[in-house]
Design an enzyme around this catalytic site. Structure first.
Site, PDB file in Angstrom:
ATOM      1  N   ARG A  45       0.833  -1.201   0.000  1.00  0.00           N
ATOM      2  CA  ARG A  45       0.000   0.000   0.000  1.00  0.00           C
ATOM      3  C   ARG A  45       0.867   1.251   0.000  1.00  0.00           C
ATOM      4  O   ARG A  45       0.542   2.268  -0.614  1.00  0.00           O
ATOM      5  CB  ARG A  45      -0.938   0.016   1.227  1.00  0.00           C
ATOM      6  CG  ARG A  45      -1.678   1.344   1.390  1.00  0.00           C
ATOM      7  CD  ARG A  45      -2.762   1.296   2.444  1.00  0.00           C
ATOM      8  NE  ARG A  45      -2.414   0.559   3.632  1.00  0.00           N
ATOM      9  CZ  ARG A  45      -1.625   1.007   4.610  1.00  0.00           C
ATOM     10  NH1 ARG A  45      -1.058   2.205   4.526  1.00  0.00           N
ATOM     11  NH2 ARG A  45      -1.384   0.268   5.677  1.00  0.00           N
ATOM     12  N   TYR A  97     -16.524  16.576 -16.398  1.00  0.00           N
ATOM     13  CA  TYR A  97     -16.910  15.162 -16.453  1.00  0.00           C
ATOM     14  C   TYR A  97     -17.929  14.856 -15.357  1.00  0.00           C
ATOM     15  O   TYR A  97     -17.796  15.294 -14.215  1.00  0.00           O
ATOM     16  CB  TYR A  97     -15.655  14.296 -16.295  1.00  0.00           C
ATOM     17  CG  TYR A  97     -15.928  12.848 -15.996  1.00  0.00           C
ATOM     18  CD1 TYR A  97     -16.753  12.080 -16.810  1.00  0.00           C
ATOM     19  CD2 TYR A  97     -15.371  12.244 -14.874  1.00  0.00           C
ATOM     20  CE1 TYR A  97     -17.008  10.748 -16.520  1.00  0.00           C
ATOM     21  CE2 TYR A  97     -15.612  10.914 -14.579  1.00  0.00           C
ATOM     22  CZ  TYR A  97     -16.431  10.168 -15.412  1.00  0.00           C
ATOM     23  OH  TYR A  97     -16.696   8.857 -15.110  1.00  0.00           O
ATOM     24  N   ASP A 170      -7.018  18.297 -15.558  1.00  0.00           N
ATOM     25  CA  ASP A 170      -7.342  16.924 -15.931  1.00  0.00           C
ATOM     26  C   ASP A 170      -6.912  16.760 -17.385  1.00  0.00           C
ATOM     27  O   ASP A 170      -7.532  17.301 -18.300  1.00  0.00           O
ATOM     28  CB  ASP A 170      -8.850  16.680 -15.771  1.00  0.00           C
ATOM     29  CG  ASP A 170      -9.226  15.221 -15.991  1.00  0.00           C
ATOM     30  OD1 ASP A 170      -8.550  14.563 -16.804  1.00  0.00           O
ATOM     31  OD2 ASP A 170     -10.211  14.755 -15.393  1.00  0.00           O
ATOM     32  N   LYS A 195      -7.871   5.514 -19.765  1.00  0.00           N
ATOM     33  CA  LYS A 195      -8.134   5.932 -21.133  1.00  0.00           C
ATOM     34  C   LYS A 195      -6.885   5.806 -22.011  1.00  0.00           C
ATOM     35  O   LYS A 195      -6.441   4.711 -22.269  1.00  0.00           O
ATOM     36  CB  LYS A 195      -8.656   7.366 -21.142  1.00  0.00           C
ATOM     37  CG  LYS A 195     -10.029   7.682 -20.562  1.00  0.00           C
ATOM     38  CD  LYS A 195     -10.700   6.790 -19.651  1.00  0.00           C
ATOM     39  CE  LYS A 195     -12.049   7.311 -19.176  1.00  0.00           C
ATOM     40  NZ  LYS A 195     -12.237   7.137 -17.730  1.00  0.00           N
TER      41      LYS A 195
END
Length: 382
Positions: A45, A97, A170, A195
């Protein structure tokens, strides 16, 4: 060194074995010689060798100080929002978005307010800044109307007002192959690596790149404290996919320009507006030409009959374009934002930002352009 070479050469072979492919360190914990004495890794982690290779790669591609990988694009956005506290404000792009809008709405319940503005107008952005403003949130190009904001101008002017304001970009729609916001003055760059970076519709991933040590350490603490890390196998998939980023982006951008040009030629029929920054008549074409290497693989358009049913008739009639959310993969996708990606955005807010009921978004893949044009042509309502 040219960008394509720089990308490939940034992924080193494994120093232990010489493996040309990045190893997948699929482990949760690491042996320590003594308490706190280890080889830089104690728990996955906190740190993982495969994740570090991915984080180092995106840092080089975005010309940043450091990067942090998360389990999804929204997880990375959430981490940035955790930099804020009650009473802070965000000035954000209006056609943001839908998932980000939903998350910002959640933070509004915790006293972090967001003002949505047309960020293509730098003066309008500046007019909304107050002493409580901590973040300027840009998407450029935006999802789904492909508005372009002048990153350099907004960053410089905001810093002149208050140097502590962080400019967040972004960069999902563009990717590092198209633009590098940190080089233009941004402080934080976010990617839904799901993406274009991973590029094959087979992984969920989020990446943050920052421009200085102070922000990096704050976000690294948040990542470790909240635990939304990217798994080793997904890091490996993203590294593998990113190696063809420039090849894919060039092809997808060419396909998008051809599709946009075809739609422009057929606009006299059912099409109302076409959104693609590569078209000369796009209102932000000049800014896009200045700050982007390519114009990207996304094209949106609306219909003269501006209804949801009209859009649904088209998006359910294509054969090569697959009806699905997401974007940036090798296969071409078609999407109806009003009922899919932006369905959580109130209709009044959505329409005010220019997202019409009939708006259709295309994500161009790497198929033959003649086949793609033929598919769109047969689906259009003449």
């Amino acid at each position: 060194m040219k960008e394509e070479t720089r990308l490939i050469q940034s992924i080193s072979s494994d120093p232990l074995t010489g493996s040309i492919s990045t190893p997948i360190y699929q482990t949760s914990t690491y042996v320590q010689e003594a308490p706190g004495v280890h080889k830089g890794y104690d728990y996955t982690r906190t740190n993982n060798p495969t994740r570090k290779i991915l984080e180092d790669l995106i840092t080089k591609l975005e010309y940043g100080y450091g990067s942090i990988a998360f389990s999804s694009g929204l997880a990375s956005i959430d981490a940035v929002l955790k930099l804020l506290k009650y009473g802070d404000e965000i000035v954000a792009v209006d056609d943001i978005y839908g998932g980000t809008f939903r998350l910002l709405d959640l933070y509004n319940r915790f006293g972090v307010r967001t003002k949505f503005v047309d960020t293509t107008n730098a003066d309008e952005v500046l007019s909304f800044i107050t002493k409580e403003t901590k973040l300027i949130w840009l998407e450029t190009p935006t999802n789904p109307t492909l508005k372009i904001s002048d990153i350099k101008s907004i960053s410089n002017q905001c810093k002149n007002i208050n140097e502590k304001i962080l400019v967040v970009v972004d960069n999902t729609f563009a990717s590092p192959a198209i633009q590098n916001p940190i080089k233009l003055g941004a402080d934080i760059v976010i990617h839904s690596a799901t993406k274009y970076l991973a590029g094959h519709s087979d992984v969920l991933a989020g990446l943050i790149t920052v421009n200085n040590q102070n922000i990096y350490e704050k976000l690294k603490y948040i990542q470790n404290a909240t635990g939304g890390v990217l798994s080793p196998i997904d890091c490996w998939l993203t590294i593998r996919g990113a190696q063809t980023l420039y090849l894919r982006i060039k092809k997808q951008s060419r396909n998008a320009f051809e599709i946009a040009s075809f739609l422009e030629e057929n606009k006299k029929y059912c099409i109302d507006k076409i959104y693609y920054p590569g078209l000369i008549n796009h209102k932000n074409h000049n800014i896009a030409s200045k700050q982007q290497k390519y114009f990207g693989g996304i094209v949106s358009f609306s219909l003269k009959k501006d209804t949801i049913d009209s859009a649904k008739e088209i998006v359910t009639s294509t054969k090569i374009f697959k009806l699905a959310e997401s974007l940036g993969g090798t296969k071409s996708l078609i999407c109806h934002p009003a009922t899919m990606t932006h369905k959580s955005t109130p209709s009044e807010t959505r329409r005010a930002a220019g997202i019409q009921d009939s708006l259709i978004r295309l994500s161009l893949g790497i198929e033959n352009i003649e086949d793609l044009i033929e598919d769109i042509n047969q689906a259009l309502i003449y």
